[in-house]
Design a protein around this motif. Structure first.
Motif, PDB file in Angstrom:
ATOM      1  N   UNK A  58       0.781  -1.013  -0.201  1.00  0.00           N
ATOM      2  CA  UNK A  58      -0.100  -0.168   0.012  1.00  0.00           C
ATOM      3  C   UNK A  58       0.994   1.186   0.052  1.00  0.00           C
ATOM      4  N   UNK A  59       0.625   2.262  -0.787  1.00  0.00           N
ATOM      5  CA  UNK A  59      -0.313   2.861  -1.432  1.00  0.00           C
ATOM      6  C   UNK A  59      -0.611   2.414  -2.848  1.00  0.00           C
ATOM      7  N   UNK A  60      -1.607   2.317  -3.360  1.00  0.00           N
ATOM      8  CA  UNK A  60      -1.915   1.643  -4.590  1.00  0.00           C
ATOM      9  C   UNK A  60      -1.127   2.438  -5.680  1.00  0.00           C
ATOM     10  N   UNK A  61      -0.168   1.694  -6.419  1.00  0.00           N
ATOM     11  CA  UNK A  61       0.386   1.947  -7.551  1.00  0.00           C
ATOM     12  C   UNK A  61       0.333   0.775  -8.489  1.00  0.00           C
ATOM     13  N   UNK A  62       0.657   1.017  -9.709  1.00  0.00           N
ATOM     14  CA  UNK A  62       0.678   0.037 -11.045  1.00  0.00           C
ATOM     15  C   UNK A  62       1.807  -0.860 -10.981  1.00  0.00           C
ATOM     16  N   UNK A  63       2.914  -0.267 -10.379  1.00  0.00           N
ATOM     17  CA  UNK A  63       4.258  -1.151 -10.514  1.00  0.00           C
ATOM     18  C   UNK A  63       4.413  -1.573  -9.035  1.00  0.00           C
ATOM     19  N   UNK A  64       5.066  -2.777  -8.934  1.00  0.00           N
ATOM     20  CA  UNK A  64       5.589  -3.218  -7.554  1.00  0.00           C
ATOM     21  C   UNK A  64       6.804  -2.208  -7.064  1.00  0.00           C
ATOM     22  N   UNK A  65       6.685  -1.856  -5.721  1.00  0.00           N
ATOM     23  CA  UNK A  65       7.657  -0.895  -5.384  1.00  0.00           C
ATOM     24  C   UNK A  65       9.003  -1.889  -5.122  1.00  0.00           C
ATOM     25  N   UNK A  66       8.992  -2.886  -4.759  1.00  0.00           N
ATOM     26  CA  UNK A  66      10.085  -3.850  -4.645  1.00  0.00           C
ATOM     27  C   UNK A  66      10.911  -4.242  -6.066  1.00  0.00           C
ATOM     28  N   UNK A  67      10.115  -5.069  -6.740  1.00  0.00           N
ATOM     29  CA  UNK A  67      10.888  -5.585  -8.216  1.00  0.00           C
ATOM     30  C   UNK A  67      10.318  -4.858  -9.441  1.00  0.00           C
ATOM     31  N   UNK A  68       9.476  -3.881  -9.158  1.00  0.00           N
ATOM     32  CA  UNK A  68       8.977  -3.008 -10.491  1.00  0.00           C
ATOM     33  C   UNK A  68       8.401  -3.929 -11.403  1.00  0.00           C
ATOM     34  N   UNK A  69       7.651  -4.916 -11.126  1.00  0.00           N
ATOM     35  CA  UNK A  69       6.949  -5.695 -12.095  1.00  0.00           C
ATOM     36  C   UNK A  69       5.645  -4.889 -12.162  1.00  0.00           C
ATOM     37  N   UNK A  70       4.929  -4.911 -13.336  1.00  0.00           N
ATOM     38  CA  UNK A  70       3.913  -4.668 -13.710  1.00  0.00           C
ATOM     39  C   UNK A  70       2.785  -5.627 -13.439  1.00  0.00           C
ATOM     40  N   UNK A  71       3.305  -6.775 -12.977  1.00  0.00           N
ATOM     41  CA  UNK A  71       2.206  -8.297 -12.981  1.00  0.00           C
ATOM     42  C   UNK A  71       1.588  -8.038 -11.171  1.00  0.00           C
ATOM     43  N   UNK A  72       1.052  -7.149 -11.319  1.00  0.00           N
ATOM     44  CA  UNK A  72       0.332  -6.860  -9.918  1.00  0.00           C
ATOM     45  C   UNK A  72      -1.354  -6.874  -9.754  1.00  0.00           C
ATOM     46  N   UNK A  73      -1.753  -7.131  -8.751  1.00  0.00           N
ATOM     47  CA  UNK A  73      -3.336  -7.300  -8.835  1.00  0.00           C
ATOM     48  C   UNK A  73      -3.961  -6.804  -7.386  1.00  0.00           C
ATOM     49  N   UNK A  74      -5.124  -6.295  -7.402  1.00  0.00           N
ATOM     50  CA  UNK A  74      -5.934  -5.993  -6.292  1.00  0.00           C
ATOM     51  C   UNK A  74      -6.256  -7.110  -5.398  1.00  0.00           C
ATOM     52  N   UNK A  75      -6.222  -6.920  -4.046  1.00  0.00           N
ATOM     53  CA  UNK A  75      -6.238  -7.959  -3.060  1.00  0.00           C
ATOM     54  C   UNK A  75      -7.460  -7.158  -2.106  1.00  0.00           C
TER      55      UNK A  75
END
Length: 136
Positions: free
Chosen positions: A40-57
């Motif tokens: 959290x906070x919502x963003x389209x890239x993972x703040x750790x590995x910068x992947x765009x392969x993220x989803x809402x949960x």
């Protein structure tokens, strides 16, 4: 606790689903499907590995106070809502989020168990998550 005249968050393309879910009583976090980070906070890239392969949960809404501060005077804030407990809550789901704890300051300490609730705003598509202490 009323929300106005506090500033109302303005959804943008990365956060509009988050705010719409909050208006429906759901707390959403993001999860990276590549590295497993829940954030959290919502963003389209993972703040750790910068992947765009993220989803809402959907988060459980429970957690505990990680850190907090008491604001006794804030310009423009409703007098009835002071003092204000500003806190980082560590969700049971992992991430920490900055929020308010809707409680008397004497009832809050590090480790206090809390649950989310949502405060409506004048914007129909935005509600603000705040937390309240729960009895263990």
């Amino acid at each position: 606790m009323s929300w106005e005249p506090r500033p109302v968050p303005e959804p943008n393309p990365e956060t509009e689903r988050y705010w719409a879910a909050a208006a429906s009583g759901e707390l959403l976090v993001r999860e990276c499907l590549d590295c497993g980070l829940v954030y959290h906070y919502p963003r389209s890239l993972c703040p750790d590995c910068f992947s765009e392969n993220v989803e809402w949960r959907e988060a459980s809404g429970g957690g505990e106070v990680y850190s907090y501060s008491i604001a006794r005077a804030i310009s423009g804030w409703p007098e009835a809502d002071l003092p204000l407990v500003l806190a980082y809550v560590e969700l049971d789901d992992g991430p920490r989020l900055m929020t308010n704890v809707d409680a008397d300051p004497e009832d809050v300490e590090i480790g206090t168990r809390v649950d989310v609730r949502f405060v409506d705003t004048d914007a129909s598509d935005v509600a603000v998550p705040v937390f309240t202490p729960v009895d263990d």
